[in-house]
Scaffold this motif. Structure first.
Motif, PDB file in Angstrom:
ATOM      1  N   ARG B 236       0.807  -1.228   0.000  1.00 26.73           N
ATOM      2  CA  ARG B 236       0.000   0.000   0.000  1.00 26.73           C
ATOM      3  C   ARG B 236       0.836   1.272   0.000  1.00 26.73           C
ATOM      4  O   ARG B 236       1.912   1.341   0.613  1.00 26.73           O
ATOM      5  CB  ARG B 236      -0.932   0.007   1.215  1.00 26.73           C
ATOM      6  N   ASP B 237       0.296   2.296  -0.633  1.00 23.82           N
ATOM      7  CA  ASP B 237       0.911   3.622  -0.661  1.00 23.82           C
ATOM      8  C   ASP B 237       1.269   4.072   0.756  1.00 23.82           C
ATOM      9  O   ASP B 237       2.378   4.519   1.025  1.00 23.82           O
ATOM     10  CB  ASP B 237      -0.075   4.606  -1.307  1.00 23.82           C
ATOM     11  N   ASP B 238       0.292   3.899   1.686  1.00 27.41           N
ATOM     12  CA  ASP B 238       0.529   4.432   3.031  1.00 27.41           C
ATOM     13  C   ASP B 238       1.295   3.462   3.935  1.00 27.41           C
ATOM     14  O   ASP B 238       1.341   3.636   5.148  1.00 27.41           O
ATOM     15  CB  ASP B 238      -0.785   4.891   3.678  1.00 27.41           C
ATOM     16  N   ASP B 239       1.937   2.467   3.339  1.00 28.79           N
ATOM     17  CA  ASP B 239       2.869   1.644   4.127  1.00 28.79           C
ATOM     18  C   ASP B 239       4.167   2.401   4.432  1.00 28.79           C
ATOM     19  O   ASP B 239       4.923   2.003   5.320  1.00 28.79           O
ATOM     20  CB  ASP B 239       3.231   0.347   3.375  1.00 28.79           C
ATOM     21  N   HIS B 264       9.401   3.716  -5.405  1.00 27.48           N
ATOM     22  CA  HIS B 264       7.990   3.917  -5.716  1.00 27.48           C
ATOM     23  C   HIS B 264       7.661   3.093  -6.954  1.00 27.48           C
ATOM     24  O   HIS B 264       8.495   2.932  -7.831  1.00 27.48           O
ATOM     25  CB  HIS B 264       7.770   5.416  -5.966  1.00 27.48           C
ATOM     26  N   LYS B 377       7.535   9.604   9.808  1.00 25.60           N
ATOM     27  CA  LYS B 377       6.958  10.935   9.732  1.00 25.60           C
ATOM     28  C   LYS B 377       7.670  11.780   8.661  1.00 25.60           C
ATOM     29  O   LYS B 377       7.030  12.412   7.819  1.00 25.60           O
ATOM     30  CB  LYS B 377       7.100  11.601  11.113  1.00 25.60           C
ATOM     31  N   THR B 380       7.128  10.338   5.059  1.00 26.43           N
ATOM     32  CA  THR B 380       5.790  10.644   4.555  1.00 26.43           C
ATOM     33  C   THR B 380       5.670  12.113   4.172  1.00 26.43           C
ATOM     34  O   THR B 380       5.118  12.451   3.126  1.00 26.43           O
ATOM     35  CB  THR B 380       4.725  10.310   5.629  1.00 26.43           C
ATOM     36  N   TYR B 383       7.494  12.683   0.931  1.00 22.32           N
ATOM     37  CA  TYR B 383       6.794  12.015  -0.167  1.00 22.32           C
ATOM     38  C   TYR B 383       5.536  12.799  -0.543  1.00 22.32           C
ATOM     39  O   TYR B 383       5.302  13.110  -1.717  1.00 22.32           O
ATOM     40  CB  TYR B 383       6.472  10.580   0.246  1.00 22.32           C
ATOM     41  N   ASP B 384       4.738  13.148   0.466  1.00 27.36           N
ATOM     42  CA  ASP B 384       3.488  13.866   0.189  1.00 27.36           C
ATOM     43  C   ASP B 384       3.753  15.175  -0.534  1.00 27.36           C
ATOM     44  O   ASP B 384       3.094  15.512  -1.513  1.00 27.36           O
ATOM     45  CB  ASP B 384       2.742  14.157   1.505  1.00 27.36           C
TER      46      ASP B 384
END
Ligand SMILES: Cc1cc2nc3c(=O)[nH]c(=O)nc-3n(C[C@H](O)[C@H](O)[C@H](O)COP(=O)(O)OP(=O)(O)OC[C@H]3O[C@@H](n4cnc5c(N)ncnc54)[C@H](O)[C@@H]3O)c2cc1C
Ligand SMILES: Cc1cc2nc3c(=O)[nH]c(=O)nc-3n(C[C@H](O)[C@H](O)[C@H](O)COP(=O)(O)OP(=O)(O)OC[C@H]3O[C@@H](n4cnc5c(N)ncnc54)[C@H](O)[C@@H]3O)c2cc1C
Lengths: 515, 515
Positions: B236-239, B264, B377, B380, B383-384
């Protein structure tokens, strides 16, 4: 108005200028933090836990970074030479003594001694100059983190001098993660490793006279999930080359995860007992005596200490490889701490140090520290030479090899009785001779005692001293008034007429500076 | 007399001075090794395997060290700006393009391309600038040694820029064991690591404009006794945050012995096939499409690649720990190379690279390389932010994280079609915006493309740009005429009026320099 008259004035500073300096620096740091070394101050020779007062005109203990900055700016204005130190325990390499002997010394550790931050997640800490290995250890215990090494001295003092440790974090000079430095013009610099564009500038603040370190981030050892110290004893003097050549590939392949030390029997004999308990003779021990001592102590002629890190299955696998070493060298034996029950066991001390519990159970004096390749041939050549010169001077050879990834630090511990002028002279002859001997064979020293700095710098003279010329260029650009640690490691700023200051072998031999 | 007229003259150089320069440099290096970039020379835009001729006035290819020295001295005399390169494959960071665009470029690799020495015992090699990873690999095969990493470019070019690799030897900038450098005054310097007194000076020759590296010792990977590459796929993306936080302690404890890369899905999708084969749409992929692609390729949304090194029992123990990672993150899977049979498998490529067999199977374009802490943290957040900006510019997010011991290198691969002016503009907007976004969040970039150097240098401005002031001081002291790579990484020598040269975001946006 008080008269601040030091025992001796720093070079080119008039009594009047010193007077102004003292008045102003008291304004900055407070009178209780400025100590003038006056002619009437009692000196205790050899009390090296004190900060060698004889060699300074004043000792300043700033309370915070702005006070450091203001003091540096003041020194700049009046061209007063300044020599910072942290814990002042640089024993074996000159203590806190400055190279220009009546410099003002700045005690960075007295007030600035806090652990500012510990990141368990990132496994690092941010410390001020006064934080010692012991203090940090106590602080960390509760977080299951460990300091990266031996005790004695401060984290910062040891790291800036590129101290070498025994754990997985061998070279403390590269185990930092960012420095805050006050430059000679008083500016505050953040010299990070790795993370920025630009040349790496952090290295130029190690063994350096370019800045005063006020904060340092240092990597800690995360809990590795388990730990096991061990000792391997090797029976014969001439096992040395075989040991070295057996260890090297294991180290390169990281089967040996940490620095392995290989100690000569004299060191461990001294830990167990003093020389008088073994013999009445004053001469250096001969081979037969050393074999007898080794037998009596149930140790080898060479004794090596290491550890494996990791959870049980990892340790087990690595130890299997390491237990193979004795098989290659007849008569050698593998020991765990529980196998040794004598009262003073180096293995028991190391079992602490190697997992990051600092100790001071091993003590001594004037270090000579050449570097060598990790080969039996090089180890033997350095050992034979050092031993021969020690005997000529009438001393025992006391030494060890610290086997890094790619090079060995060899330490010859020049232990002598400071009380006898004859012994002092011989100790001086020994070290001065070894410098030249090693230079002739292409071996460099990684660090040295104050009076030897010029002589050793002079041996590192590739292409007509190109490196020294670069050092001088940078020194003069960054510290045009030459106020910070002038002469450190042989680098003399333009303001000092180098020729008049340099100490060569002859002047060292005739001089008492080296005490 | 021949008239040497370049397409454009370097700043402040008269036609006459250039004429003299050309005549003399031909005397030094031979006419066949001096190429003047004249107005009539045909330019092939984008042919980056050629050395971007457009951006130079001349290309000099010295045959040996004395020729380098004489050329540098000549440049000094005439104040001609000089930009050295080794293989000229600095793709993604500016190729061989100099910052001052009509500098004379010095091709260090054309003739000086020999492996001078390989020590199997010490596991290092001494190379000249032209030696590439591929060439060295061929040379080493017979000695059972391996190069420390990815192919493309030269050993020296990659190391001086502090290139990051994937094997056990991650940071190439610190894996050297001694540099020989020509200083801006033409002197030859040996900048050793570790072995001497004095500040470490080797670091100031990385990402630097202070010297030209003519030889470098580099550590090789000894045969570790065995090797096993693996891949872990995360669904999953949010892994991402969970992966990062799971990996960090394993890396700190050295269960993960090498750099782990976390890629990615877009990167691996591109390796398997071009975008048109998956979809007709020109817009960035949306999440559902990416999940579909991942499923089709039997890959994760994030895919990580690593290896264990050592004899069989060591590998077995370490792999047991690593296989525990998927247990912590539902749906993730562990793969060995034999489990993957698709034609273009990144795992198969890595199985080579990670044991030190260079390859070029993975290709792309403009890099943006911020650094972050190894926490879920931070990963993410980076990445975001990058993904959001990529989408705003109309691009897919192509990126990976390279997990070092203590920090992650995040690479955003800005892949765009150079042919379209609109895409070019958007690509520029994207990267300029990301620089400011990251600066605002305290993330630095470790390396950058030519036109971004000033802008990024400007974000690294702790305490009123103290670091830049120090860099400038050292630059001016070591290179008073500012001839060597002026402007590199934002460091402008006094000779150049900085204000007139600096490129900020606005000028980059309106400028075609960045192509
Ligand atoms: C028995 C014994 C064993 C030893 N074993 C080891 C060993 O295994 N490994 C090892 O490396 N050393 C060893 N040493 C040497 C020494 O004790 C240590 O290196 C010690 O940690 C030095 O730290 P310190 O804070 O006392 O240094 P200090 O004496 O405070 O400083 C040493 C020098 O560093 C510079 N310095 C210090 N602080 C600063 C600062 N804030 N800014 C700029 N410059 C600064 C100064 O030039 C100063 O003179 C040993 C010494 C003894 C006596
Ligand atoms: C698909 C792809 C993947 C890549 N992957 C990676 C990666 O994983 N890690 C990575 O680090 N990079 C990577 N790169 C970037 C780059 O290709 C490499 O870093 C490459 O090794 C650069 O080496 P070079 O010899 O070609 O450099 P050059 O272009 O020759 O030199 C680069 C710069 O270094 C300086 N320089 C070079 N030689 C000297 C010298 N002798 N003296 C002084 N200064 C000198 C100059 O400023 C020069 O402009 C990748 C590039 C691409 C296209």
């Amino acid at each position: 108005m008080t008269n601040f008259r030091p025992r001796k004035l720093p070079p080119n500073i008039t009594e009047d200028a010193f007077q102004r300096f003292a008045t102003k620096v008291i304004n900055i740091c407070g009178s209780e933090n400025v100590k003038i070394i006056s002619a009437t101050l009692e000196l205790i020779d050899g009390d090296y836990m004190q900060s060698c007062k004889a060699h300074a005109s004043a000792i300043i203990s700033p309370r915070n970074v702005p006070e450091v900055q203001d003091t540096v700016r003041l020194c700049n204005k009046l061209c007063v030479p300044l020599w910072p130190f942290s814990a002042g325990r640089n024993i074996g390499y000159g203590g806190t003594a400055p190279r220009v002997s009546v410099s003002v010394r700045m005690d960075m550790g007295l007030h600035m001694n806090k652990v500012l931050n510990v990141s368990v997640e990132g496994s690092y800490t941010l410390v001020e100059p006064g934080v010692t290995y012991f203090e940090l250890h106590d602080y960390l215990e509760e977080h299951k983190l460990r300091v990266p090494d031996v005790g004695g001295g401060s984290i910062i003092g040891n790291a800036v001098e590129r101290g070498v440790g025994y754990s997985k974090h061998q070279d403390h000079g590269i185990m930092h993660c960012g420095l805050e430095v006050i430059l000679p013009d008083g500016e505050l610099l953040l010299a990070a490793l790795q993370l920025w564009l630009w040349p790496y500038n952090d290295g130029i603040f190690t063994q350096s006279s370019l800045g005063i370190v006020v904060k340092m981030g240092i990597w800690l050892m995360p809990n590795p999930g388990g730990f096991q110290a061990y000792m391997i004893t090797f029976p014969r003097d001439d096992d040395l080359p075989k040991i070295t050549d057996t260890i090297r590939p294991l180290r390169l392949q990281m089967v040996l995860q940490n620095v392995l030390t290989l100690r000569h029997i004299t060191l461990d004999a001294a830990v167990a007992n003093n020389k008088a308990s073994y013999t009445d003779r004053k001469e250096p021990w001969n081979g037969d005596e050393l074999y007898a001592i080794a037998q009596k102590l149930d140790l080898g002629y060479w004794n090596s200490f290491g550890a494996v890190y990791g959870p049980e299955p990892t340790r087990k696998v690595l130890l299997e490889f390491i237990k193979g070493v004795p098989l290659a060298i007849p008569g050698s034996e593998f020991w765990l701490p529980e196998d040794r029950t004598e009262p003073f066991s180096v293995l028991h001390t190391r079992a602490k140090v190697l997992q990051g519990i600092p100790t001071t159970n091993e003590l001594s004096h004037l270090f000579f520290s050449p570097i060598s390749k990790i080969t039996g041939k090089d180890a033997t050549a350095q050992y034979d030479l050092s031993k021969k010169r020690c005997f000529e001077a009438g001393f025992d050879f006391n030494g060890n090899f610290v086997v890094g990834m790619r090079a060995m630090h060899h330490s010859v511990w020049n232990v002598f009785n400071r009380e006898g002028p004859e012994a002092r002279k011989k100790a001086r002859w020994l070290i001065l001779t070894l410098v030249d001997d090693c230079a002739a064979r292409g071996w460099a020293e990684y660090r040295t005692h104050i009076p030897l700095m010029d002589q050793i710098a002079n041996t590192q003279n590739f292409n007509d001293t190109a490196q020294m010329k670069l050092n001088e260029k940078i020194k003069n650009a960054v510290d045009p008034n030459g106020i910070l640690a002038p002469g450190k490691n042989g680098i003399w700023p333009n303001k000092y007429k180098k020729k008049g200051w340099v100490l060569d072998a002859a002047s060292n031999m005739n001089n008492e500076v080296s005490k």
